[in-house]
Design a protein around this motif. Structure first.
Motif, PDB file in Angstrom:
ATOM      1  N   HIS A   8       0.836  -1.195   0.000  1.00 53.45           N
ATOM      2  CA  HIS A   8       0.000   0.000   0.000  1.00 53.45           C
ATOM      3  C   HIS A   8       0.880   1.259   0.000  1.00 53.45           C
ATOM      4  CE1 HIS A   8      -3.191  -2.761   0.562  1.00 53.45           C
ATOM      5  NE2 HIS A   8      -4.096  -1.829   0.846  1.00 53.45           N
ATOM      6  N   ASP A   9       0.331   2.336  -0.542  1.00 58.40           N
ATOM      7  CA  ASP A   9       0.968   3.657  -0.584  1.00 58.40           C
ATOM      8  C   ASP A   9       2.261   3.682  -1.407  1.00 58.40           C
ATOM      9  OD1 ASP A   9      -1.077   4.713   1.061  1.00 58.40           O
ATOM     10  OD2 ASP A   9      -0.041   3.937   2.833  1.00 58.40           O
ATOM     11  N   ALA A  31      -4.473   2.119  -1.319  1.00 59.31           N
ATOM     12  CA  ALA A  31      -4.504   2.831  -0.039  1.00 59.31           C
ATOM     13  C   ALA A  31      -5.703   2.359   0.775  1.00 59.31           C
ATOM     14  CB  ALA A  31      -4.586   4.330  -0.271  1.00 59.31           C
ATOM     15  N   THR A  32      -5.585   2.512   2.077  1.00 64.02           N
ATOM     16  CA  THR A  32      -6.677   2.176   2.996  1.00 64.02           C
ATOM     17  C   THR A  32      -7.089   3.441   3.720  1.00 64.02           C
ATOM     18  OG1 THR A  32      -5.726  -0.014   3.328  1.00 64.02           O
ATOM     19  CG2 THR A  32      -7.375   0.696   4.904  1.00 64.02           C
ATOM     20  N   GLU A  33      -8.378   3.709   3.719  1.00 68.18           N
ATOM     21  CA  GLU A  33      -8.900   4.869   4.437  1.00 68.18           C
ATOM     22  C   GLU A  33      -8.726   4.668   5.939  1.00 68.18           C
ATOM     23  OE1 GLU A  33     -10.288   7.797   3.251  1.00 68.18           O
ATOM     24  OE2 GLU A  33      -9.528   7.103   1.323  1.00 68.18           O
ATOM     25  N   GLU A  34      -8.484   5.739   6.676  1.00 63.33           N
ATOM     26  CA  GLU A  34      -8.265   5.659   8.121  1.00 63.33           C
ATOM     27  C   GLU A  34      -9.467   5.103   8.878  1.00 63.33           C
ATOM     28  OE1 GLU A  34      -6.939   9.386   9.645  1.00 63.33           O
ATOM     29  OE2 GLU A  34      -5.365   9.571   8.150  1.00 63.33           O
ATOM     30  N   ASN A  35     -10.664   5.498   8.513  1.00 61.48           N
ATOM     31  CA  ASN A  35     -11.869   5.093   9.237  1.00 61.48           C
ATOM     32  C   ASN A  35     -12.514   3.838   8.661  1.00 61.48           C
ATOM     33  OD1 ASN A  35     -11.438   7.446  10.649  1.00 61.48           O
ATOM     34  ND2 ASN A  35     -12.876   8.618   9.409  1.00 61.48           N
ATOM     35  N   CYS A  36     -11.826   3.185   7.728  1.00 60.18           N
ATOM     36  CA  CYS A  36     -12.449   2.077   7.001  1.00 60.18           C
ATOM     37  C   CYS A  36     -11.433   0.964   6.794  1.00 60.18           C
ATOM     38  CB  CYS A  36     -12.936   2.618   5.658  1.00 60.18           C
ATOM     39  SG  CYS A  36     -13.753   1.425   4.628  1.00 60.18           S
ATOM     40  N   ASP A  37     -11.905  -0.267   6.743  1.00 56.13           N
ATOM     41  CA  ASP A  37     -11.023  -1.401   6.506  1.00 56.13           C
ATOM     42  C   ASP A  37     -10.865  -1.707   5.025  1.00 56.13           C
ATOM     43  OD1 ASP A  37     -10.566  -1.771   9.167  1.00 56.13           O
ATOM     44  OD2 ASP A  37     -12.107  -3.310   9.412  1.00 56.13           O
ATOM     45  N   PHE A  78      -7.446  10.145 -13.642  1.00 59.21           N
ATOM     46  CA  PHE A  78      -7.445   9.396 -12.393  1.00 59.21           C
ATOM     47  C   PHE A  78      -8.829   8.835 -12.093  1.00 59.21           C
ATOM     48  CE2 PHE A  78      -3.966  12.388 -11.995  1.00 59.21           C
ATOM     49  CZ  PHE A  78      -2.941  11.582 -11.523  1.00 59.21           C
ATOM     50  N   PHE A  79      -8.835   7.583 -11.594  1.00 60.52           N
ATOM     51  CA  PHE A  79     -10.071   6.926 -11.211  1.00 60.52           C
ATOM     52  C   PHE A  79      -9.843   6.186  -9.898  1.00 60.52           C
ATOM     53  CE2 PHE A  79     -10.114   7.376 -15.770  1.00 60.52           C
ATOM     54  CZ  PHE A  79     -11.399   7.832 -16.037  1.00 60.52           C
ATOM     55  N   ILE A  80     -10.906   6.025  -9.129  1.00 64.25           N
ATOM     56  CA  ILE A  80     -10.833   5.309  -7.859  1.00 64.25           C
ATOM     57  C   ILE A  80     -11.741   4.097  -7.956  1.00 64.25           C
ATOM     58  CG2 ILE A  80     -11.244   5.429  -5.380  1.00 64.25           C
ATOM     59  CD1 ILE A  80     -10.882   8.506  -5.632  1.00 64.25           C
ATOM     60  N   ILE A  81     -11.189   2.929  -7.571  1.00 62.17           N
ATOM     61  CA  ILE A  81     -11.954   1.684  -7.587  1.00 62.17           C
ATOM     62  C   ILE A  81     -11.984   1.115  -6.180  1.00 62.17           C
ATOM     63  CG2 ILE A  81     -12.112  -0.652  -8.518  1.00 62.17           C
ATOM     64  CD1 ILE A  81     -10.709   0.304 -10.982  1.00 62.17           C
ATOM     65  N   ARG A  82     -13.148   0.692  -5.745  1.00 62.79           N
ATOM     66  CA  ARG A  82     -13.289   0.095  -4.420  1.00 62.79           C
ATOM     67  C   ARG A  82     -12.783  -1.342  -4.428  1.00 62.79           C
ATOM     68  NH1 ARG A  82     -19.490   0.823  -3.568  1.00 62.79           N
ATOM     69  NH2 ARG A  82     -19.299  -0.314  -5.514  1.00 62.79           N
ATOM     70  N   GLU A  83     -12.313  -1.777  -3.284  1.00 59.19           N
ATOM     71  CA  GLU A  83     -11.789  -3.141  -3.129  1.00 59.19           C
ATOM     72  C   GLU A  83     -12.808  -4.201  -3.537  1.00 59.19           C
ATOM     73  OE1 GLU A  83     -10.041  -5.966   0.432  1.00 59.19           O
ATOM     74  OE2 GLU A  83     -10.936  -4.048   0.914  1.00 59.19           O
ATOM     75  N   LYS A  84     -14.060  -4.002  -3.194  1.00 58.23           N
ATOM     76  CA  LYS A  84     -15.071  -5.016  -3.483  1.00 58.23           C
ATOM     77  C   LYS A  84     -15.346  -5.160  -4.980  1.00 58.23           C
ATOM     78  CE  LYS A  84     -19.252  -2.260  -2.749  1.00 58.23           C
ATOM     79  NZ  LYS A  84     -20.457  -2.168  -1.936  1.00 58.23           N
ATOM     80  N   ASP A  85     -14.846  -4.231  -5.788  1.00 57.67           N
ATOM     81  CA  ASP A  85     -14.999  -4.316  -7.240  1.00 57.67           C
ATOM     82  C   ASP A  85     -13.789  -4.972  -7.919  1.00 57.67           C
ATOM     83  OD1 ASP A  85     -17.504  -3.044  -7.150  1.00 57.67           O
ATOM     84  OD2 ASP A  85     -16.534  -1.082  -7.057  1.00 57.67           O
TER      85      ASP A  85
END
Length: 144
Positions: A8-9, A31-37, A78-85
């Motif tokens: 990560h990072d 990356a992992t969000e601070e408030n989220c797993d 730039f695009f953001i993809i969630r882990e579950k996808d």
């Protein structure tokens, strides 16, 4: 749950297999969000593979690979993809990285809205400087 088999990072050239079935190649950072797993994938200049087949006749077929932008109707880089996808993540081979970078140089050369400084910066990042200590230096004497 986070994708823990990718550093990560740290930026890397990755191949992402999505739950939709798409295979997306891009420069990426996980990356992992601070408030989220959940991990997020930040993709820069994502592309998809375009297989090319040409019948040469006599039972011979020429096959190759090309690229096309992942979201062809968007100018976003730039695009953001969630882990579950994401089903799986792998690093690109060195050969494919070279093809990917060459595609990007050609793709951005076609854009009219990019300034000459931006084009020069993109091109400079992909060039290799050669000096006199690399390779064989000699002379060729041609006699006819």
């Amino acid at each position: 749950m986070t994708i823990n088999y990718v550093k990560h990072d740290e930026e890397f050239h990755g191949v992402f297999k999505l739950v939709s079935g798409e295979e997306v190649l891009a420069k990426a950072v996980m990356a992992t969000e601070e408030n989220c797993d959940e991990s997020l994938a930040f993709l820069q200049d994502p592309v998809c593979i375009q297989p090319i087949n040409q019948d040469l006749g006599k039972g011979k077929v020429m096959r190759g690979l090309g690229f096309h932008r992942w979201m062809m109707l968007s100018d976003e880089e730039f695009f953001i993809i969630r882990e579950k996808d994401i089903l799986s993540v792998a690093s690109m081979s060195k050969h494919i990285i070279g093809m990917y970078e060459k595609f990007l140089v050609d793709e951005y050369a076609d854009r009219k809205d990019e300034s000459s400084e931006e084009k020069d910066e993109r091109t400079a990042r992909r060039k290799t400087n050669i000096n006199n200590t690399q390779g064989f230096i000699g002379k060729i004497n041609l006699k006819f």
